[in-house]
Design a protein around this motif. Sequence first.
Motif, short mmCIF file in Angstrom:
data_model
loop_
_atom_site.label_atom_id
_atom_site.label_comp_id
_atom_site.label_asym_id
_atom_site.label_seq_id
_atom_site.Cartn_x
_atom_site.Cartn_y
_atom_site.Cartn_z
N LEU A 213 83.00 44.88 -87.92
CA LEU A 213 81.59 44.57 -88.11
C LEU A 213 80.73 44.85 -86.87
CD1 LEU A 213 81.82 41.19 -90.06
CD2 LEU A 213 81.21 43.44 -90.97
N LEU A 214 81.29 44.62 -85.69
CA LEU A 214 80.48 44.66 -84.47
C LEU A 214 80.67 45.90 -83.61
CD1 LEU A 214 80.94 40.93 -83.41
CD2 LEU A 214 79.02 41.96 -84.65
N VAL B 202 86.40 39.95 -79.16
CA VAL B 202 85.66 41.16 -79.52
C VAL B 202 84.50 41.39 -78.56
CG1 VAL B 202 84.21 42.22 -81.31
CG2 VAL B 202 86.35 41.12 -81.94
N ILE B 203 83.84 40.32 -78.16
CA ILE B 203 82.75 40.45 -77.18
C ILE B 203 83.32 40.91 -75.83
CG2 ILE B 203 81.05 39.15 -75.85
CD1 ILE B 203 80.60 37.49 -78.46
N LEU B 204 84.46 40.34 -75.43
CA LEU B 204 85.11 40.80 -74.19
C LEU B 204 85.51 42.27 -74.29
CD1 LEU B 204 87.45 37.86 -73.15
CD2 LEU B 204 85.53 38.78 -71.87
N GLN B 205 86.00 42.66 -75.45
CA GLN B 205 86.41 44.05 -75.65
C GLN B 205 85.24 45.00 -75.44
OE1 GLN B 205 89.56 45.25 -76.50
NE2 GLN B 205 88.72 47.30 -76.28
N SER B 206 84.09 44.63 -75.93
CA SER B 206 82.95 45.54 -75.83
C SER B 206 82.24 45.47 -74.49
CB SER B 206 81.96 45.27 -76.96
OG SER B 206 81.46 43.95 -76.86
N LEU C 166 93.60 39.53 -88.76
CA LEU C 166 92.57 39.84 -89.76
C LEU C 166 91.19 39.43 -89.28
CD1 LEU C 166 94.37 38.79 -93.08
CD2 LEU C 166 93.92 41.11 -92.26
N THR C 167 91.11 38.27 -88.63
CA THR C 167 89.81 37.78 -88.15
C THR C 167 89.26 38.67 -87.04
OG1 THR C 167 90.51 35.53 -88.68
CG2 THR C 167 88.59 35.78 -87.26
N VAL C 168 90.09 38.98 -86.06
CA VAL C 168 89.62 39.81 -84.96
C VAL C 168 89.33 41.23 -85.45
CG1 VAL C 168 91.82 40.64 -84.00
CG2 VAL C 168 89.93 40.19 -82.49
N GLY C 169 90.13 41.72 -86.39
CA GLY C 169 89.88 43.04 -86.96
C GLY C 169 88.58 43.10 -87.75
N LEU C 170 88.29 42.04 -88.48
CA LEU C 170 87.04 41.97 -89.23
C LEU C 170 85.84 41.99 -88.29
CD1 LEU C 170 85.46 41.52 -91.89
CD2 LEU C 170 85.70 39.07 -91.46
N PHE C 171 85.89 41.15 -87.24
CA PHE C 171 84.79 41.15 -86.28
C PHE C 171 84.67 42.49 -85.57
CE2 PHE C 171 85.12 36.32 -85.90
CZ PHE C 171 84.01 36.13 -86.69
N GLN C 172 85.79 43.11 -85.26
CA GLN C 172 85.75 44.40 -84.58
C GLN C 172 85.16 45.46 -85.51
OE1 GLN C 172 89.55 45.69 -83.10
NE2 GLN C 172 88.61 46.78 -81.41
N GLY D 20 86.96 48.98 -92.05
CA GLY D 20 88.21 48.47 -92.59
C GLY D 20 89.46 48.87 -91.83
N VAL D 21 89.34 49.81 -90.91
CA VAL D 21 90.51 50.29 -90.18
C VAL D 21 91.08 49.19 -89.28
CG1 VAL D 21 91.32 51.95 -88.45
CG2 VAL D 21 89.79 52.69 -90.28
N ASN D 22 90.21 48.55 -88.51
CA ASN D 22 90.67 47.54 -87.56
C ASN D 22 91.23 46.30 -88.25
OD1 ASN D 22 90.10 48.75 -84.98
ND2 ASN D 22 87.95 48.57 -85.52
#
Length: 166
Positions: free
Chosen positions: A61-62, A12-16, A53-59, A68-70
């Motif tokens: 939140l951050l 998620v950090i890399l994505q952003s 689910l984990t990466v979607g939750l972080f995405q 809830g979409v991600n």
Amino acid sequence: MVIYIALSLCVVILQSTVSRYLAIQGVHPDFCLVLACVVGFLFGEHKGLGVGLTVGLFQDLLSPGGPGVNIVLKGLAGVLSGVITHTVATVTGPAILAGTWILSLGCGLSSLVIAYSDVNISTFVYTMTTGLLPQSVYNSILALGCFLVFRKYHRPDSLFELLKRR
């Protein structure tokens, strides 16, 4: 579980931060979707669901976007990529390309419909041709590359073997 959390947070950090530098003609890769798909392809639907689910939750939140979409879309992508591994006898390059392409396009279309429920046909066609279709191809190629690298350098005592055992 700790490995999922750390890997998901890093992606998620890399994505952003990094995805804007890897954009081609304004098309950004979706590292979070690629991670969920690759883990699903490598380790099955349960691991794909967990990472999705984990990466979607972080995405969610951050990063900005609908809440809830991600988590739903990335979890679904992880599960379905794992199902593809059980459906296809041998996971090959074309299966990964086609599977990731369909999952990426489906996630993009779902996000478009959720974010802009009153999209007219001209905006839809423009978004499909300039954004969603190129991004799904980009994600597919990226997922195939990650899958092949993991398969080539995969050792039984590696970090990914630990994921597989848990």
